[in-house]
Design an enzyme around this catalytic site. Structure first.
Site, short mmCIF file in Angstrom:
data_model
loop_
_atom_site.label_atom_id
_atom_site.label_comp_id
_atom_site.label_asym_id
_atom_site.label_seq_id
_atom_site.Cartn_x
_atom_site.Cartn_y
_atom_site.Cartn_z
N ASP A 1 -39.45 -2.92 19.88
CA ASP A 1 -38.41 -3.90 19.52
C ASP A 1 -38.26 -3.98 18.01
O ASP A 1 -39.11 -4.53 17.31
CB ASP A 1 -38.81 -5.27 20.11
CG ASP A 1 -37.75 -6.34 19.84
OD1 ASP A 1 -36.84 -6.12 19.02
OD2 ASP A 1 -37.86 -7.42 20.45
N ASP B 1 -32.58 -15.82 24.70
CA ASP B 1 -33.29 -15.07 23.67
C ASP B 1 -33.03 -15.80 22.36
O ASP B 1 -31.94 -15.72 21.81
CB ASP B 1 -32.75 -13.63 23.63
CG ASP B 1 -33.25 -12.83 22.42
OD1 ASP B 1 -34.15 -13.31 21.71
OD2 ASP B 1 -32.73 -11.71 22.20
N GLU C 1 -40.94 -11.64 24.88
CA GLU C 1 -39.75 -10.79 24.79
C GLU C 1 -39.93 -9.43 25.47
O GLU C 1 -39.05 -9.00 26.23
CB GLU C 1 -39.33 -10.63 23.31
CG GLU C 1 -38.72 -11.91 22.77
CD GLU C 1 -38.74 -12.04 21.25
OE1 GLU C 1 -39.02 -11.04 20.57
OE2 GLU C 1 -38.47 -13.14 20.75
N LYS D 1 -36.76 -18.74 12.70
CA LYS D 1 -37.81 -18.39 13.67
C LYS D 1 -39.12 -18.01 12.98
O LYS D 1 -40.21 -18.23 13.53
CB LYS D 1 -37.31 -17.23 14.54
CG LYS D 1 -38.26 -16.83 15.66
CD LYS D 1 -37.53 -15.88 16.58
CE LYS D 1 -38.42 -15.29 17.64
NZ LYS D 1 -37.65 -14.38 18.52
P1 ADP Z 1 -33.43 -10.22 16.22
O1 ADP Z 1 -34.22 -9.84 17.42
O2 ADP Z 1 -34.21 -10.16 14.95
O3 ADP Z 1 -32.67 -11.49 16.37
P2 ADP Z 1 -31.40 -8.19 16.81
O4 ADP Z 1 -32.09 -7.49 17.89
O5 ADP Z 1 -30.16 -8.93 17.13
O6 ADP Z 1 -32.36 -9.09 15.94
O7 ADP Z 1 -31.09 -7.10 15.68
C1 ADP Z 1 -30.36 -7.41 14.55
C2 ADP Z 1 -30.45 -6.23 13.61
O8 ADP Z 1 -29.91 -5.08 14.25
C3 ADP Z 1 -29.63 -6.46 12.34
O9 ADP Z 1 -30.37 -6.05 11.22
C4 ADP Z 1 -28.44 -5.54 12.56
O10 ADP Z 1 -27.90 -5.08 11.33
C5 ADP Z 1 -29.06 -4.41 13.34
N1 ADP Z 1 -28.07 -3.64 14.09
C6 ADP Z 1 -27.15 -4.10 14.97
N2 ADP Z 1 -26.38 -3.11 15.42
C7 ADP Z 1 -26.82 -1.97 14.81
C8 ADP Z 1 -26.41 -0.59 14.84
N3 ADP Z 1 -25.39 -0.19 15.59
N4 ADP Z 1 -27.09 0.28 14.06
C9 ADP Z 1 -28.12 -0.11 13.28
N5 ADP Z 1 -28.55 -1.38 13.20
C10 ADP Z 1 -27.90 -2.31 13.96
MG MG Z 2 -34.90 -9.89 19.23
#
Ligand code: ADP
Ligand code: MG
Length: 580
Positions: free
Chosen positions: A169, A9, A147, A70
């Protein structure tokens, strides 16, 4: 040695890599973490840093760090890193290279092939750029998958249900919603919508702004004038934001945020959720657009799956449930599900079958009875703290308030079930917290539920101002057995006028309440409570004791075993309190 094809991912904020081991998808940790920040940097010595070390450098040297590359994939642009120019493909290849190298170390064998995921909305040039980044990292990209497809595979591996699934998502920087259908192990994306600039970063920004305003109001100082302070705030508030997903309030503390001044501020989930609600409304609009595109009514969606770290926010669950009338699924870690799904796709290319990912979840909600002020007036309602479908083990807290001035005690009644009317749920247990301080009504009481994999629920109630705490552990597996038994007992009582002691004979495999023990202890407790009445007790306590004695006697007479346990508990509590 069998060749392993990994699933990757490659996310805007975080990336993850997984493989299928003995039919089960598994995450490969990077720097000890399940996910790796999609950050690339160059340290003062000119060394390339990728992932956590690069993200850690973001505060000290933002000009030497790149994140969210990205967003630029497929664009003919260059970004500058420590004075050198790089294409988005090149930056992404650094991320992929680290994932590959760490996987090789972990697996103890070379990793040459990968399945990489991209958002459903990525066009051909963005997909090609992702493929090129892979090749630059010496990875043969055997397949690029969407995804939401990966997420659906993670939930549905081994099934082919022909169901329509909505994948929601919400990540760090982007939001996507897709309607997918799985037919004969092939996942088809029927519609996809989103917003490439909506995600957790925006939520962090709102919190930063709130803190900056608050600090200015207090000290007439604009923290926003110092970029370093701003980045420090962003990291600190992102942490606080994540904590708010499990707790109703958090304390943000940053020492020496400006000269001698410290930052100390409490954030409440309710305020935070109010701030982000307009953004979440936009995501709901996207859901409805994608349903329209797929020519579906909300009722034709069989499942909603949550993907992305930001979906941990409770309001996201609430809004989706209210809009689609479905409890969203999120038991597969929303940060890892895309990588896990990609590894399932990778394994199938290598001719391997994967098992579905199994995760323990709560079949029902757990909550407490609390007074609610509704349009029809005040009423006691069952207020969930852990919602059904939550992966285990879990710890969740909510804030409640006393109703009366000088209310010195609260009764915590724990229910399993979703109905707002307490009596329509299953009683799990009850206890009382006494000795609260003299305070006006609205004295905050924090109630924390810890539910483990064995169904043991530890309930802790804490008076916030004093820290006074009471905790009990309840066995949620017994509630059904005892509840059914008691109901059955009531049901047959009028027909077979047997002694309670006979009825309590355990069945083959049921777990009966020990009604004999309950009756014996009720008798004993009543004796001790009566003795207390002879002593000096306050009129208030005496009233309460007499009331309990009356109810206990009634319950014994009516052979109401179900009510006896909490009455015994209350009696034993008050005895404990007064006998001291
Ligand atoms: P991406 O797909 O954009 O790479 P992710 O799916 O890893 O991102 O999500 C990252 C986001 O999720 C960040 O903004 C992070 O602060 C938020 N995040 C992670 N854990 C939590 C949580 N427990 N509660 C709220 N937001 C969260
Ligand atoms: Mg993601």
């Amino acid at each position: 040695m069998k060749e392993i094809i990994v699933g990757i991912d490659l996310g805007t904020t975080n990336s993850a890599i997984a493989y299928v081991k003995d039919g089960v998808p598994e995450i490969i940790p990077i720097d000890g973490q399940p996910t790796m920040p999609s950050c690339v940097g160059i340290d003062p010595q000119g060394k390339l840093l990728v992932g956590l070390p690069a993200r850690n450098m973001l505060i000290a040297a933002p000009e030497s760090t790149i994140h969210s590359i990205k967003r630029r994939m497929g664009e003919p642009v260059k970004v500058t890193l420590a004075g050198q120019q790089f294409s988005p493909e090149e930056i992404s290849s650094f991320i992929l290279r680290k994932l590959k190298e760490e996987a090789e170390k972990f697996l103890g064998q070379p990793v040459k092939k990968a399945v990489i995921t991209v958002p459903a909305f990525f066009d051909a040039s963005q997909r090609k750029a992702t493929q090129n980044a892979g090749e630059l990292a010496n990875l043969e990209v055997v397949r690029i998958i969407n995804e939401p497809t990966a997420a659906a595979l993670a939930y549905e591996a081994g099934h082919s249900d022909n169901e329509r699934i909505l994948v929601y998502d919400l990540g760090g920087g982007t939001f996507d919603v897709s309607v997918v259908v799985i037919e004969n192990d092939v996942v088809e994306v029927q519609a996809s919508h989103g917003d490439t600039h909506l995600g957790g970063d925006d939520f962090d920004e709102l919190l930063v702004q709130r803190v900056v305003d608050d600090f200015h109001a207090k000290h007439q100082i604009f923290l926003s004038e110092d970029p370093k302070t701003m980045r420090r705030l962003k990291l600190s508030l992102e942490r606080a934001k994540c904590a708010l997903s499990d707790e109703p309030l958090v304390m943000v503390r940053e020492e020496y945020i400006h000269g001698d001044l410290h930052l100390e501020m409490e954030l409440q989930r309710a305020d935070y959720e109010e701030m982000i609600e307009p953004y979440l409304q936009k995501t709901l609009d996207c859901i409805h657009k994608s349903l329209q595109d797929a020519r579906l009514l909300p009722g034709e969606i069989a499942k909603v799956m949550l993907v992305g770290g930001s979906t941990r926010t409770p309001l996201v669950h609430q809004l989706i449930e209210a809009n689609l009338n479905l409890v969203p699924r999120w038991e597969i870690n929303p940060d890892l599900i895309v990588a896990l799904g990609a590894s399932i796709s990778a394994a199938s290319m290598a001719g391997e079958k994967s098992k579905a990912i199994l995760v323990d979840i709560t079949g029902h909600s757990f909550g407490i009875e609390a007074l609610s002020f509704t349009e029809e007036g005040e009423m006691l309602v069952n207020t969930p703290i852990i919602h059904r479908g939550t992966p285990l083990p879990v710890s969740k807290s909510e804030l409640f308030h006393t109703v009366h001035d000088n209310q010195r005690e609260v009764e915590i009644t724990v229910f399993e079930g979703e109905d707002r009317i307490p009596a329509k749920n299953t009683l799990v247990g009850q206890f009382r917290v006494e000795g609260l301080s003299e305070a006006g009504h609205g004295n905050p009481i924090l109630v924390t539920f810890n539910l483990d994999l064995n169904g043991m629920l530890t309930v802790t109630a804490t008076e916030r101002v004093t820290g006074l705490k009471k905790s009990v552990t309840l066995d949620t597996r017994n509630v059904h057995a005892s509840f059914d038994l008691a109901a059955a007992r009531q049901n047959i009582m009028s027909l077979v006028d047997q002694d309670v002691l006979e009825l309590e004979e355990p069945g083959e495999d049921s777990e009966p309440v020990d009604s004999h023990a309950l009756l014996v202890s009720a008798k004993e407790l009543r004796k001790r409570a009566e003795a207390l009445l002879e002593n000096k007790v306050t009129e208030e306590d005496a009233v309460e004791i007499r009331e309990l004695l009356r109810k206990s006697a009634e319950a014994v007479k009516a052979k109401d075993i179900e009510s006896l346990q909490p009455l015994n508990d209350s009696l034993s509590d008050i005895i404990f309190y007064l006998e001291d």
